[in-house]
Design a protein around this motif. Structure first.
Motif, PDB file in Angstrom:
ATOM      1  N   ASN A  78       5.180  11.319   8.824  1.00 34.89           N
ATOM      2  CA  ASN A  78       4.918  10.615   7.474  1.00 34.89           C
ATOM      3  C   ASN A  78       4.120   9.582   7.445  1.00 34.89           C
ATOM      4  O   ASN A  78       3.128   9.389   6.497  1.00 34.89           O
ATOM      5  N   ILE A  79       4.163   8.766   8.391  1.00 36.60           N
ATOM      6  CA  ILE A  79       3.558   7.613   8.345  1.00 36.60           C
ATOM      7  C   ILE A  79       1.964   7.404   8.811  1.00 36.60           C
ATOM      8  O   ILE A  79       1.064   7.185   8.252  1.00 36.60           O
ATOM      9  N   GLU A  80       2.019   8.405   9.754  1.00 32.02           N
ATOM     10  CA  GLU A  80       0.439   9.011   9.999  1.00 32.02           C
ATOM     11  C   GLU A  80      -0.431   9.518   8.873  1.00 32.02           C
ATOM     12  O   GLU A  80      -1.667   9.230   8.700  1.00 32.02           O
ATOM     13  N   ARG A  81       0.365  10.379   8.023  1.00 27.19           N
ATOM     14  CA  ARG A  81      -0.235  10.920   7.067  1.00 27.19           C
ATOM     15  C   ARG A  81      -0.727   9.985   5.730  1.00 27.19           C
ATOM     16  O   ARG A  81      -1.749  10.050   5.446  1.00 27.19           O
ATOM     17  N   VAL A  82       0.277   8.876   5.616  1.00 21.83           N
ATOM     18  CA  VAL A  82      -0.065   7.815   4.699  1.00 21.83           C
ATOM     19  C   VAL A  82      -1.374   6.937   5.418  1.00 21.83           C
ATOM     20  O   VAL A  82      -2.338   6.721   4.570  1.00 21.83           O
ATOM     21  N   PHE A  83      -1.236   6.926   6.646  1.00 20.34           N
ATOM     22  CA  PHE A  83      -2.669   6.192   7.271  1.00 20.34           C
ATOM     23  C   PHE A  83      -3.710   6.780   7.031  1.00 20.34           C
ATOM     24  O   PHE A  83      -4.835   6.177   6.756  1.00 20.34           O
ATOM     25  N   GLN A  84      -3.660   8.039   7.124  1.00 21.40           N
ATOM     26  CA  GLN A  84      -4.858   8.786   7.136  1.00 21.40           C
ATOM     27  C   GLN A  84      -5.505   8.547   5.720  1.00 21.40           C
ATOM     28  O   GLN A  84      -6.738   8.681   5.403  1.00 21.40           O
ATOM     29  N   THR A 114      -5.585  -2.178  12.408  1.00 23.73           N
ATOM     30  CA  THR A 114      -6.422  -2.700  13.281  1.00 23.73           C
ATOM     31  C   THR A 114      -6.283  -2.655  14.953  1.00 23.73           C
ATOM     32  O   THR A 114      -7.271  -3.103  15.404  1.00 23.73           O
ATOM     33  N   ASN A 115      -5.459  -1.490  15.109  1.00 26.03           N
ATOM     34  CA  ASN A 115      -5.491  -1.314  16.632  1.00 26.03           C
ATOM     35  C   ASN A 115      -6.062   0.283  16.601  1.00 26.03           C
ATOM     36  O   ASN A 115      -5.847   0.961  15.804  1.00 26.03           O
ATOM     37  N   SER A 116      -6.451   0.769  17.873  1.00 26.42           N
ATOM     38  CA  SER A 116      -6.943   1.979  18.161  1.00 26.42           C
ATOM     39  C   SER A 116      -5.582   2.779  18.560  1.00 26.42           C
ATOM     40  O   SER A 116      -5.877   3.828  18.914  1.00 26.42           O
ATOM     41  N   GLN A 117      -4.372   2.139  18.673  1.00 34.91           N
ATOM     42  CA  GLN A 117      -3.442   3.104  19.133  1.00 34.91           C
ATOM     43  C   GLN A 117      -2.812   3.745  18.249  1.00 34.91           C
ATOM     44  O   GLN A 117      -2.708   3.624  16.989  1.00 34.91           O
ATOM     45  N   SER A 118      -1.971   4.940  18.904  1.00 39.83           N
ATOM     46  CA  SER A 118      -1.327   5.770  17.850  1.00 39.83           C
ATOM     47  C   SER A 118       0.432   5.117  17.739  1.00 39.83           C
ATOM     48  O   SER A 118       0.593   4.276  18.444  1.00 39.83           O
ATOM     49  N   ILE A 119       0.965   5.501  16.786  1.00 33.82           N
ATOM     50  CA  ILE A 119       2.261   5.193  16.671  1.00 33.82           C
ATOM     51  C   ILE A 119       3.193   5.285  18.148  1.00 33.82           C
ATOM     52  O   ILE A 119       3.819   4.392  18.547  1.00 33.82           O
ATOM     53  N   ARG A 120       3.050   6.357  18.523  1.00 33.76           N
ATOM     54  CA  ARG A 120       3.487   6.630  19.735  1.00 33.76           C
ATOM     55  C   ARG A 120       3.239   5.892  20.983  1.00 33.76           C
ATOM     56  O   ARG A 120       3.949   5.450  21.805  1.00 33.76           O
ATOM     57  N   ASP A 121       1.878   5.486  20.999  1.00 35.51           N
ATOM     58  CA  ASP A 121       1.516   4.218  21.929  1.00 35.51           C
ATOM     59  C   ASP A 121       2.394   3.049  21.902  1.00 35.51           C
ATOM     60  O   ASP A 121       2.485   2.294  22.660  1.00 35.51           O
ATOM     61  N   MET A 122       2.739   2.736  20.526  1.00 34.14           N
ATOM     62  CA  MET A 122       3.438   1.674  20.299  1.00 34.14           C
ATOM     63  C   MET A 122       4.837   1.666  20.470  1.00 34.14           C
ATOM     64  O   MET A 122       5.477   0.371  20.484  1.00 34.14           O
ATOM     65  N   LEU A 123       5.377   2.499  20.734  1.00 34.63           N
ATOM     66  CA  LEU A 123       6.854   2.632  20.786  1.00 34.63           C
ATOM     67  C   LEU A 123       7.317   1.972  22.145  1.00 34.63           C
ATOM     68  O   LEU A 123       6.854   2.057  22.967  1.00 34.63           O
TER      69      LEU A 123
END
Length: 387
Positions: A78-84, A114-123
């Motif tokens: 959901n958040i990834e879709r909004v980000f796109q 501002t980061n090249s990371q994905s959400i899963r990278d940040m968990l």
């Protein structure tokens, strides 16, 4: 005493109708704001909150966009879709206005920009590489305290779990606490979010990382919420009760920032991830049962919150006072009509083993619990909610 630390938002503006002063305080976020993104949910568009924000910003020549696609319990996708939808747009500030889900999503969108990371990278903890777009957070519920924490929670459907991102880069630059925005909350949301805030404070107070800083915020949160939650529930237009709840929620957020939550939240995450049970309801159902299982390890600490809760415990032993605390929590859940049976959400006896395994994986929170819980004990707690 071990070393402890505390961190929170840069600036907090609080009080009745304080939303009206948003525009004049934006300079503390960024002195050169040309464009802003407001993150919210559809129901807020039916109120006048968004127009209040837009009018103030547009009067200062700021371009304003609005997104309303955040789910009540936002998933990674959901958040990834909004980000796109916004990734190619330039914004100088993100303004989140809504419940905890909106505030968490706003934080995550900020660092995705501002980061090249994905959400899963940040968990996890301290995995976000750099700061995000400056944020302003404006809660419309009195529950999560997300506006003052470095935490953001997302649901991962394929793992049937809710997971946190914890990073100093998620802390906002400005918070507006306006109790007027909470006057229209329906009773079920008032109850669930209010008990969620109380859970934050109580768990922070009995957690393994509790310290003088977290104790101060936790006890004041407990005092404020205990004296106002029933009034706010029974009379949603009671602005004094609403303000106490909003401050209590914020202090609860500050307490958990300094000390962290524990087993209640660990057991709540699988209920939200697999069955979609609202976080506040899950915490409310679990709270008295987890406290009872923890009792041997927390009697002294639990007895200390009786007085801030408004309970008369003079002459009682710590054991008796602690039991009064649990009894009051049970009474609140009844008064506030908090659901007490997981079967309502489709949970069956045969599901409990898998739920216990899922909860046992939330090590960050279970390690903070004052008593080590094994799988059998976790399963037994869930079973008490199938009666």
């Amino acid at each position: 005493m071990s070393v402890y630390r505390f961190q929170t938002v840069n600036q907090i503006i609080s009080g009745e109708n304080s939303l009206q002063s948003l525009g004049e305080h934006l300079y503390t976020v960024n002195r050169d704001i040309e464009s802003a993104l407001v993150v919210t949910q559809p129901f807020c568009l039916e109120l006048d909150f968004i127009d209040t924000i837009k009018n103030q910003l547009q009067a200062r020549g700021i371009k304003v966009d609005v997104v309303t696609d955040i789910l009540p319990e936002p998933t990674v996708s959901n958040i990834e879709r909004v980000f796109q939808d916004i990734c190619n747009e330039k914004y100088d500030v993100l303004i989140g206005i809504g419940g905890g889900s909106v505030l968490d999503a706003t934080k995550i969108l900020s660092v995705l920009k501002t980061n090249s990371q994905s959400i899963r990278d940040m968990l996890g903890t301290d995995l976000v590489e750099s700061s995000g777009i400056p944020t302003v957070l404006i809660p419309t519920t009195s529950g999560t305290g997300s506006e003052v924490t470095p935490n953001a929670i997302v649901t991962i459907p394929d793992e049937e779990l809710k997971v946190g991102i914890v990073s100093r880069f998620l802390l906002p630059k400005l918070v507006i606490l306006d109790p007027v925005l909470t006057l229209g909350l329906p009773k079920p949301i008032t109850a669930a979010t209010g008990m969620d805030a109380f859970t934050h404070s109580l768990e922070s107070f009995i957690s393994n990382k509790a310290n003088p800083m977290s104790d101060m915020f936790a006890l004041e949160s407990i005092r404020l919420i205990s004296s106002s939650i029933v009034d706010a529930y029974q009379n949603g237009a009671d602005i004094a009760a609403r303000e106490k709840m909003l401050l209590g929620s914020m202090y609860g957020g500050m307490a958990l920032t300094a000390a962290g939550t524990a087993a209640v939240h660990a057991l709540a995450y699988p209920l939200g991830g697999k069955y979609g049970i609202p976080h506040g309801e899950a915490n409310s159902m679990l709270l008295p049962h987890v406290m009872e299982v923890n009792m041997e390890a927390i009697t002294e600490r639990l007895s200390l919150v009786a007085e801030p809760m408004g309970l008369t415990v003079s002459g009682l032993t710590p054991e008796e006072a602690a039991k009064q605390v649990v009894a009051q929590i049970v009474q609140w859940t009844e008064t506030l009509n908090i659901p007490q049976n997981l079967k309502k959400y489709g949970v069956q006896e045969e599901d409990l083993s898998a739920l216990a395994v899922s909860a046992s994986k939330v090590k960050r929170l279970l390690d903070n619990n004052p008593k080590t819980l094994n799988l059998k004990e976790i399963e037994s707690i869930y079973r008490k909610l199938l009666a």
